[in-house]
Every structure is written in structure tokens, then in C-alpha cells.
Design a protein around this motif. Structure first.
Motif, PDB file in Angstrom:
ATOM      1  N   LEU A 102       0.025  -9.515  -3.296  1.00  0.00           N
ATOM      2  CA  LEU A 102      -0.629  -8.347  -2.701  1.00  0.00           C
ATOM      3  C   LEU A 102      -2.101  -8.599  -2.419  1.00  0.00           C
ATOM      4  O   LEU A 102      -2.622  -8.184  -1.385  1.00  0.00           O
ATOM      5  N   LYS A 103      -2.790  -9.325  -3.300  1.00  0.00           N
ATOM      6  CA  LYS A 103      -4.229  -9.541  -3.132  1.00  0.00           C
ATOM      7  C   LYS A 103      -4.576 -10.360  -1.893  1.00  0.00           C
ATOM      8  O   LYS A 103      -5.692 -10.325  -1.406  1.00  0.00           O
ATOM      9  N   LYS A 104      -3.597 -11.068  -1.344  1.00  0.00           N
ATOM     10  CA  LYS A 104      -3.823 -11.887  -0.154  1.00  0.00           C
ATOM     11  C   LYS A 104      -3.748 -11.082   1.140  1.00  0.00           C
ATOM     12  O   LYS A 104      -4.171 -11.553   2.190  1.00  0.00           O
ATOM     13  N   LYS A 105      -3.212  -9.882   1.080  1.00  0.00           N
ATOM     14  CA  LYS A 105      -2.994  -9.073   2.283  1.00  0.00           C
ATOM     15  C   LYS A 105      -4.312  -8.488   2.777  1.00  0.00           C
ATOM     16  O   LYS A 105      -5.169  -8.101   1.992  1.00  0.00           O
ATOM     17  N   GLU A 106      -4.445  -8.412   4.086  1.00  0.00           N
ATOM     18  CA  GLU A 106      -5.686  -7.924   4.682  1.00  0.00           C
ATOM     19  C   GLU A 106      -5.593  -6.440   4.993  1.00  0.00           C
ATOM     20  O   GLU A 106      -4.560  -5.950   5.472  1.00  0.00           O
ATOM     21  N   LEU A 107      -6.679  -5.729   4.702  1.00  0.00           N
ATOM     22  CA  LEU A 107      -6.783  -4.294   4.955  1.00  0.00           C
ATOM     23  C   LEU A 107      -8.074  -4.002   5.699  1.00  0.00           C
ATOM     24  O   LEU A 107      -9.059  -4.733   5.564  1.00  0.00           O
ATOM     25  N   PRO A 108      -8.096  -2.917   6.456  1.00  0.00           N
ATOM     26  CA  PRO A 108      -9.341  -2.537   7.129  1.00  0.00           C
ATOM     27  C   PRO A 108     -10.362  -2.019   6.114  1.00  0.00           C
ATOM     28  O   PRO A 108      -9.986  -1.433   5.105  1.00  0.00           O
ATOM     29  N   GLN A 109     -11.633  -2.263   6.394  1.00  0.00           N
ATOM     30  CA  GLN A 109     -12.691  -1.729   5.533  1.00  0.00           C
ATOM     31  C   GLN A 109     -13.755  -1.059   6.403  1.00  0.00           C
ATOM     32  O   GLN A 109     -14.728  -1.687   6.812  1.00  0.00           O
ATOM     33  N   PRO A 110     -13.579   0.244   6.670  1.00  0.00           N
ATOM     34  CA  PRO A 110     -14.638   0.974   7.373  1.00  0.00           C
ATOM     35  C   PRO A 110     -15.798   1.246   6.411  1.00  0.00           C
ATOM     36  O   PRO A 110     -15.693   0.989   5.206  1.00  0.00           O
ATOM     37  N   SER A 111     -16.866   1.799   6.932  1.00  0.00           N
ATOM     38  CA  SER A 111     -18.000   2.157   6.071  1.00  0.00           C
ATOM     39  C   SER A 111     -17.538   3.235   5.089  1.00  0.00           C
ATOM     40  O   SER A 111     -16.559   3.932   5.330  1.00  0.00           O
ATOM     41  N   ILE A 112     -18.263   3.396   3.997  1.00  0.00           N
ATOM     42  CA  ILE A 112     -17.901   4.394   2.977  1.00  0.00           C
ATOM     43  C   ILE A 112     -17.913   5.800   3.578  1.00  0.00           C
ATOM     44  O   ILE A 112     -17.090   6.646   3.219  1.00  0.00           O
ATOM     45  N   GLU A 113     -18.820   6.051   4.532  1.00  0.00           N
ATOM     46  CA  GLU A 113     -18.871   7.364   5.177  1.00  0.00           C
ATOM     47  C   GLU A 113     -17.590   7.625   5.977  1.00  0.00           C
ATOM     48  O   GLU A 113     -17.041   8.725   5.938  1.00  0.00           O
ATOM     49  N   GLU A 114     -17.124   6.598   6.695  1.00  0.00           N
ATOM     50  CA  GLU A 114     -15.886   6.752   7.461  1.00  0.00           C
ATOM     51  C   GLU A 114     -14.673   6.873   6.534  1.00  0.00           C
ATOM     52  O   GLU A 114     -13.758   7.654   6.806  1.00  0.00           O
ATOM     53  N   GLN A 115     -14.678   6.108   5.445  1.00  0.00           N
ATOM     54  CA  GLN A 115     -13.587   6.227   4.471  1.00  0.00           C
ATOM     55  C   GLN A 115     -13.506   7.665   3.959  1.00  0.00           C
ATOM     56  O   GLN A 115     -12.423   8.253   3.895  1.00  0.00           O
ATOM     57  N   LEU A 139       5.312  -2.909   3.390  1.00  0.00           N
ATOM     58  CA  LEU A 139       5.423  -3.466   2.040  1.00  0.00           C
ATOM     59  C   LEU A 139       6.726  -4.235   1.859  1.00  0.00           C
ATOM     60  O   LEU A 139       6.767  -5.213   1.124  1.00  0.00           O
ATOM     61  N   ASN A 140       7.786  -3.779   2.521  1.00  0.00           N
ATOM     62  CA  ASN A 140       9.068  -4.472   2.416  1.00  0.00           C
ATOM     63  C   ASN A 140       8.936  -5.922   2.881  1.00  0.00           C
ATOM     64  O   ASN A 140       9.528  -6.817   2.291  1.00  0.00           O
ATOM     65  N   GLY A 141       8.152  -6.137   3.927  1.00  0.00           N
ATOM     66  CA  GLY A 141       7.941  -7.482   4.443  1.00  0.00           C
ATOM     67  C   GLY A 141       7.042  -8.326   3.554  1.00  0.00           C
ATOM     68  O   GLY A 141       7.019  -9.551   3.680  1.00  0.00           O
ATOM     69  N   TRP A 142       6.308  -7.695   2.667  1.00  0.00           N
ATOM     70  CA  TRP A 142       5.425  -8.432   1.762  1.00  0.00           C
ATOM     71  C   TRP A 142       6.156  -8.905   0.512  1.00  0.00           C
ATOM     72  O   TRP A 142       5.648  -9.734  -0.226  1.00  0.00           O
ATOM     73  N   THR A 188      10.567  -8.140  -4.471  1.00  0.00           N
ATOM     74  CA  THR A 188       9.551  -7.578  -5.348  1.00  0.00           C
ATOM     75  C   THR A 188       8.175  -8.046  -4.889  1.00  0.00           C
ATOM     76  O   THR A 188       8.027  -9.075  -4.242  1.00  0.00           O
ATOM     77  N   LEU A 189       7.188  -7.260  -5.245  1.00  0.00           N
ATOM     78  CA  LEU A 189       5.809  -7.544  -4.868  1.00  0.00           C
ATOM     79  C   LEU A 189       4.974  -7.588  -6.135  1.00  0.00           C
ATOM     80  O   LEU A 189       5.113  -6.730  -7.008  1.00  0.00           O
ATOM     81  N   ASN A 190       4.130  -8.606  -6.260  1.00  0.00           N
ATOM     82  CA  ASN A 190       3.229  -8.684  -7.412  1.00  0.00           C
ATOM     83  C   ASN A 190       1.795  -8.808  -6.906  1.00  0.00           C
ATOM     84  O   ASN A 190       1.550  -9.017  -5.719  1.00  0.00           O
ATOM     85  N   TYR A 191       0.847  -8.670  -7.832  1.00  0.00           N
ATOM     86  CA  TYR A 191      -0.556  -8.672  -7.430  1.00  0.00           C
ATOM     87  C   TYR A 191      -0.966  -9.993  -6.784  1.00  0.00           C
ATOM     88  O   TYR A 191      -1.745 -10.005  -5.836  1.00  0.00           O
ATOM     89  N   SER A 192      -0.434 -11.112  -7.262  1.00  0.00           N
ATOM     90  CA  SER A 192      -0.850 -12.400  -6.697  1.00  0.00           C
ATOM     91  C   SER A 192      -0.514 -12.506  -5.213  1.00  0.00           C
ATOM     92  O   SER A 192      -1.219 -13.176  -4.460  1.00  0.00           O
ATOM     93  N   LEU A 219       8.676  -2.934  -7.093  1.00  0.00           N
ATOM     94  CA  LEU A 219      10.021  -3.330  -7.497  1.00  0.00           C
ATOM     95  C   LEU A 219      11.054  -2.918  -6.449  1.00  0.00           C
ATOM     96  O   LEU A 219      10.946  -1.838  -5.866  1.00  0.00           O
ATOM     97  N   ASN A 220      12.051  -3.739  -6.253  1.00  0.00           N
ATOM     98  CA  ASN A 220      13.186  -3.429  -5.377  1.00  0.00           C
ATOM     99  C   ASN A 220      12.763  -2.855  -4.032  1.00  0.00           C
ATOM    100  O   ASN A 220      13.168  -1.759  -3.658  1.00  0.00           O
ATOM    101  N   LEU A 221      11.959  -3.582  -3.308  1.00  0.00           N
ATOM    102  CA  LEU A 221      11.463  -3.098  -2.021  1.00  0.00           C
ATOM    103  C   LEU A 221      12.567  -2.927  -0.987  1.00  0.00           C
ATOM    104  O   LEU A 221      12.361  -2.251   0.012  1.00  0.00           O
ATOM    105  N   ASN A 222      13.742  -3.514  -1.257  1.00  0.00           N
ATOM    106  CA  ASN A 222      14.837  -3.361  -0.303  1.00  0.00           C
ATOM    107  C   ASN A 222      15.479  -1.975  -0.386  1.00  0.00           C
ATOM    108  O   ASN A 222      16.291  -1.629   0.450  1.00  0.00           O
ATOM    109  N   TYR A 223      15.130  -1.168  -1.374  1.00  0.00           N
ATOM    110  CA  TYR A 223      15.594   0.219  -1.439  1.00  0.00           C
ATOM    111  C   TYR A 223      14.546   1.104  -0.788  1.00  0.00           C
ATOM    112  O   TYR A 223      13.350   0.931  -1.000  1.00  0.00           O
TER     113      TYR A 223
END
Length: 186
Positions: free
Chosen positions: A136-149, A120-123, A130-134, A68-72
Motif C-alpha cells: 500500500l505504501k508504494k501507491k501514489e495519491l494526489p496531494q493538494p494543499s491543506i486548504e484544498e484538502q 484496491l482490488n487491483g492492488w 490481500t493488501l498489506n502496508y508494504s 483482507l479478501n479483496l476479491n469479495y
């Protein structure tokens, strides 16, 4: 991002948790408190209990996003991982991992990092950003191996613990110096 890491959409890692508290199975309403999820402190009445029926049930390891209110500017206060179960307003996005090869603590730190960099402000969309799941779910994130995480999350936990300890020592020294100043003045 190291070459051997995958880059995947958030929606492949986390689903939106929409389990409601309609039967009042949780009487522990939670809120954001300085980048953590903490229990609300007030005495419930009948009206608040009715409101809690619309709340989302949250569990440990869920990640909450205040979209909510990402501009703050809340300075990395928009992301928090749930440590104790309860219920929370559906105005926030509740993320629950889809698979076991995902370490929520790593992604909590990843999202906090993106938040502190104002990504997040740019999203956000709309006049109030405001940001909603629909979205947010499109955004790409890195996924290292579980050991690295796990290794990255543990390293950050250690660093934060050391920083908190140092901060406490400095605050104690400041209090002592104030006492000494007061005694010198008197």
C-alpha cells in the motif's frame, strides 16, 4: 488531478501504526461497521483480554484499511477513519499521518473513492487478494494543499449530511405510506 497538485506515495503521507495494546491500556475493542469504526459489543472474558494484548492501539484520525479478501465485494466498507480511540485487530492496516499538512479526512474520502471504484482490488496480491502496508505504501495519491484538502472534505461532509437528511425524510414518508395502506386495507 489538477496540475498544481502533487502526486506522492502513500508511504510519504502515512506510516503504519504498529503500537500494540500489550499492557491493555485500551479495553475498548473496535471493529468495522458499515464503513465506520464502531465498538465491539460483548462482555470481555480472560481469553478475549489476552487477545486484546495483540491488538493495535488506534487513535482519532487514524485511517483503517481492511485489506483482507479483496476479491469479495464490500462496497466501500474497507476504509474507515477512527473517531474514538481504542484497539483493533492487527489484521487490518492502521495508517497514521506523518505530517501536519495532511488532513486524514480528505484521505479517508480519497481511499473510500478508490475502494468504490475497485482500485484496491487491483492492488491486492495472492489467491485471496490481500493488501498489506508494504504494498500500500508504494501507491501514489494526489496531494493538494491543506486548504484544498479541508475544502474538499468539508464539501463532502455537507453533501453526505444533506443526503442522510433526505434519506431519513424518505424513510419517514415510506413508513407513513405503509401505515396509510394498512388503514385503507382494514
Amino acid at each position: 488531478i489538477p496540475q498544481h497538485w502533487n502526486v506522492v506515495r502513500l508511504g510519504r503521507l502515512f506510516r503504519e501504526n504498529r503500537s500494540t495494546n500489550s499492557d491493555l491500556s485500551s479495553l475498548a475493542p473496535m471493529k468495522f461497521g458499515f464503513g465506520k469504526i464502531v465498538k465491539k459489543s460483548f462482555t470481555p472474558d480472560e481469553q478475549s483480554r489476552e487477545e486484546w494484548r495483540r491488538y493495535v492501539l488506534i487513535e482519532p484520525k487514524d485511517i483503517m484499511v481492511n485489506g483482507l479478501n479483496l476479491n469479495y465485494d464490500f462496497v466501500t466498507q474497507r476504509i474507515a477513519m477512527v473517531e474514538k480511540g481504542g484497539c483493533m485487530t492487527p489484521a487490518y492496516i492502521s495508517l497514521r499521518r506523518r505530517r501536519e499538512d495532511i488532513m486524514p479526512k480528505f484521505y479517508n474520502y480519497t481511499l473510500k473513492s478508490l475502494d468504490s471504484q475497485k482500485v484496491l482490488n487491483g492492488w491486492g496480491t495472492g489467491i485471496r487478494l490481500t493488501l498489506n502496508y508494504s504494498e500500500l505504501k508504494k501507491k501514489e495519491l494526489p496531494q493538494p494543499s491543506i486548504e484544498e484538502q479541508r475544502a474538499i472534505a468539508e464539501h463532502l461532509d455537507d453533501f453526505i449530511a444533506k443526503s442522510d437528511e433526505l434519506k431519513q425524510k424518505i424513510q419517514t414518508q415510506i413508513a407513513l405510506l405503509r401505515e396509510r395502506r394498512t388503514s385503507l386495507i382494514s
